[in-house]
Scaffold this active site. Structure first.
Site, PDB file in Angstrom:
ATOM      1  N   ARG A 152       0.868  -1.170   0.000  1.00  0.00           N
ATOM      2  CA  ARG A 152       0.000   0.000   0.000  1.00  0.00           C
ATOM      3  C   ARG A 152       0.910   1.227   0.000  1.00  0.00           C
ATOM      4  O   ARG A 152       2.046   1.175   0.483  1.00  0.00           O
ATOM      5  CB  ARG A 152      -0.900   0.031   1.235  1.00  0.00           C
ATOM      6  CG  ARG A 152      -1.804  -1.191   1.387  1.00  0.00           C
ATOM      7  CD  ARG A 152      -2.600  -1.087   2.695  1.00  0.00           C
ATOM      8  NE  ARG A 152      -3.528  -2.200   2.855  1.00  0.00           N
ATOM      9  CZ  ARG A 152      -3.273  -3.295   3.574  1.00  0.00           C
ATOM     10  NH1 ARG A 152      -2.104  -3.420   4.199  1.00  0.00           N
ATOM     11  NH2 ARG A 152      -4.172  -4.261   3.672  1.00  0.00           N
ATOM     12  N   LYS A 176      -1.929  -2.174   8.052  1.00  0.00           N
ATOM     13  CA  LYS A 176      -3.113  -1.632   8.730  1.00  0.00           C
ATOM     14  C   LYS A 176      -3.195  -2.166  10.151  1.00  0.00           C
ATOM     15  O   LYS A 176      -2.907  -3.325  10.409  1.00  0.00           O
ATOM     16  CB  LYS A 176      -4.372  -2.020   7.960  1.00  0.00           C
ATOM     17  CG  LYS A 176      -4.591  -1.213   6.682  1.00  0.00           C
ATOM     18  CD  LYS A 176      -5.929  -1.532   6.061  1.00  0.00           C
ATOM     19  CE  LYS A 176      -6.218  -0.646   4.861  1.00  0.00           C
ATOM     20  NZ  LYS A 176      -7.526  -0.928   4.264  1.00  0.00           N
ATOM     21  N   HIS A 247      -1.668   2.319  -6.152  1.00  0.00           N
ATOM     22  CA  HIS A 247      -2.362   1.073  -5.821  1.00  0.00           C
ATOM     23  C   HIS A 247      -2.429   0.128  -7.017  1.00  0.00           C
ATOM     24  O   HIS A 247      -2.584  -1.087  -6.836  1.00  0.00           O
ATOM     25  CB  HIS A 247      -3.775   1.389  -5.324  1.00  0.00           C
ATOM     26  CG  HIS A 247      -4.222   0.522  -4.199  1.00  0.00           C
ATOM     27  ND1 HIS A 247      -3.632   0.551  -2.948  1.00  0.00           N
ATOM     28  CD2 HIS A 247      -5.198  -0.434  -4.118  1.00  0.00           C
ATOM     29  CE1 HIS A 247      -4.234  -0.324  -2.163  1.00  0.00           C
ATOM     30  NE2 HIS A 247      -5.172  -0.933  -2.843  1.00  0.00           N
ATOM     31  N   ARG A 250       0.035  -2.557  -6.789  1.00  0.00           N
ATOM     32  CA  ARG A 250      -0.367  -3.596  -5.826  1.00  0.00           C
ATOM     33  C   ARG A 250      -1.316  -4.590  -6.501  1.00  0.00           C
ATOM     34  O   ARG A 250      -1.172  -5.807  -6.343  1.00  0.00           O
ATOM     35  CB  ARG A 250      -1.024  -2.924  -4.625  1.00  0.00           C
ATOM     36  CG  ARG A 250      -1.536  -3.856  -3.526  1.00  0.00           C
ATOM     37  CD  ARG A 250      -1.946  -2.984  -2.341  1.00  0.00           C
ATOM     38  NE  ARG A 250      -2.807  -3.654  -1.393  1.00  0.00           N
ATOM     39  CZ  ARG A 250      -2.373  -4.391  -0.366  1.00  0.00           C
ATOM     40  NH1 ARG A 250      -1.082  -4.583  -0.205  1.00  0.00           N
ATOM     41  NH2 ARG A 250      -3.222  -4.937   0.470  1.00  0.00           N
ATOM     42  N   HIS A 273      -3.997  -8.822   3.808  1.00  0.00           N
ATOM     43  CA  HIS A 273      -5.451  -8.855   3.947  1.00  0.00           C
ATOM     44  C   HIS A 273      -5.826  -9.698   5.161  1.00  0.00           C
ATOM     45  O   HIS A 273      -5.269 -10.787   5.357  1.00  0.00           O
ATOM     46  CB  HIS A 273      -6.097  -9.476   2.704  1.00  0.00           C
ATOM     47  CG  HIS A 273      -6.088  -8.566   1.513  1.00  0.00           C
ATOM     48  ND1 HIS A 273      -6.227  -9.014   0.218  1.00  0.00           N
ATOM     49  CD2 HIS A 273      -5.959  -7.202   1.419  1.00  0.00           C
ATOM     50  CE1 HIS A 273      -6.173  -7.989  -0.618  1.00  0.00           C
ATOM     51  NE2 HIS A 273      -6.022  -6.887   0.085  1.00  0.00           N
ATOM     52  N   TYR A 282      -9.000 -11.003  -7.026  1.00  0.00           N
ATOM     53  CA  TYR A 282      -8.003 -11.290  -8.057  1.00  0.00           C
ATOM     54  C   TYR A 282      -8.321 -12.571  -8.814  1.00  0.00           C
ATOM     55  O   TYR A 282      -7.860 -12.753  -9.944  1.00  0.00           O
ATOM     56  CB  TYR A 282      -6.606 -11.335  -7.432  1.00  0.00           C
ATOM     57  CG  TYR A 282      -6.252  -9.998  -6.851  1.00  0.00           C
ATOM     58  CD1 TYR A 282      -5.996  -8.909  -7.677  1.00  0.00           C
ATOM     59  CD2 TYR A 282      -6.261  -9.784  -5.477  1.00  0.00           C
ATOM     60  CE1 TYR A 282      -5.735  -7.651  -7.154  1.00  0.00           C
ATOM     61  CE2 TYR A 282      -5.990  -8.541  -4.944  1.00  0.00           C
ATOM     62  CZ  TYR A 282      -5.727  -7.478  -5.790  1.00  0.00           C
ATOM     63  OH  TYR A 282      -5.482  -6.239  -5.266  1.00  0.00           O
TER      64      TYR A 282
END
Length: 310
Positions: A152, A176, A247, A250, A273, A282
């Site tokens: 990110r 995150k 992004h 990514r 994630h 994806y």
């Protein structure tokens, strides 16, 4: 359950502290939650209501106003999610007995597939960078790390050079919720970092940015906006007409791994994630590529195109 007296302190400030400390959300995420919550506060002020007295009917009217204002379904869903979180917090802390958002539905959102760059397009972008300059060496290393590691943009700008393990071939990433993960890094990206490091070490760091890897000439970490601007400029120079952002690298990282046969669970871990659901988008990209391949190469489709002169 006995309801507490409404707090004398600002409940939004208390909620911010809860999001940061209890839920471990990043500064940017907390700011987004509070910004969306402000829309509800403005609505109840006009309606001359109190936030604690909001009903399900009030919230339906609020959502209707969002729709009438032309706010997209995706943005509506994000705003509603933030409001739900706030009211769950009030119930959890005992300031409300019931949650008025419990029956509130979010608008249906079609899953939008992200833009993806082909490997050749990424090579074209990298080829436009003038590595004879310090900023060029920095930018080439940044874009190579974005693509090689699927970071990110906030993870890229926060990357510290002690977290780059050259001998072991991985980087330590703070993602995150301040969650750390180890991500393999290509030798190509490591070489670009090596080429850039002498320039980085020659820059006097601002206080608090001493070991940040990618910095501006003033020794501070680059802003997200600056990284976005850099990527857009090089894409334009490379003649890329797709709408891309940091992004995009990514998304391209994940898609190319999946197409190359990588395990979805492994991709999930590298992207950071929390759930496999976020990574499964994806597989949609991969299926679309497979559909195009079948249409292009299957004998039945080839014969149909011949018959119809396509």
């Amino acid at each position: 359950m006995q309801v507490k007296e409404w707090p004398t302190d600002d409940p939004v400030k208390m909620y911010e502290i809860y999001l940061r400390l209890e839920r471990g959300l990043s500064k940017n995420t907390v700011e987004a939650y509070v910004s969306d919550l402000d829309k509800l506060f403005r609505f109840v002020a006009v309606e001359e209501r109190s936030v604690r007295d909001v009903t399900y009917a009030d919230l339906q009217q609020f959502v209707a106003q969002l729709y009438d204002a032309g706010i997209s379904a995706r943005s509506q869903a994000r705003i509603i999610s933030g409001i739900r979180s706030f009211y769950r917090y009030l119930v959890l802390e005992g300031y409300l007995q019931s949650d008025p958002t419990q029956l509130l539905e979010s608008p249906k959102i079609g899953r939008r597939l992200p833009e993806v760059l082909a490997v050749g397009e990424i090579d074209r972008i990298l080829a436009t960078i003038d590595v004879s300059t310090p900023s060029g060496r920095r930018n080439r290393a940044m874009i190579e790390v974005l693509y090689s590691c699927g970071l990110r943009v906030s993870e890229l700008t926060g990357l510290r050079y002690p977290d780059v393990h050259f001998d072991e071939g991985y980087i330590r990433v703070l993602g995150k919720g301040n969650k750390e993960r180890l991500v393999p890094i290509s030798q190509t990206a490591l070489n670009e970092i090596r080429n850039y490091l002498p320039n980085r070490l020659a820059i006097a760091s601002a206080k608090g940015f001493e070991d940040i890897l990618f910095v501006n000439p003033h020794g501070r970490s680059l802003s997200r906006v600056m990284v976005f601007k850099i990527v857009k400029e090089y894409a334009a120079l490379a003649g890329i007409t797709k709408t891309i952002s940091p992004h995009t690298f990514r998304h391209s990282f994940a898609t190319h791994l999946l197409e190359g046969g990588a395990n979805l669970r492994g991709i999930q871990m590298m992207l950071g994630h929390e759930t496999i659901t976020a990574t499964e988008i994806y597989t949609h990209l991969d299926r679309e590529a497979l559909r195009r391949e079948i249409i292009e190469h299957h004998p039945r489709n080839i014969s149909w195109r011949r018959e119809h002169g396509e």
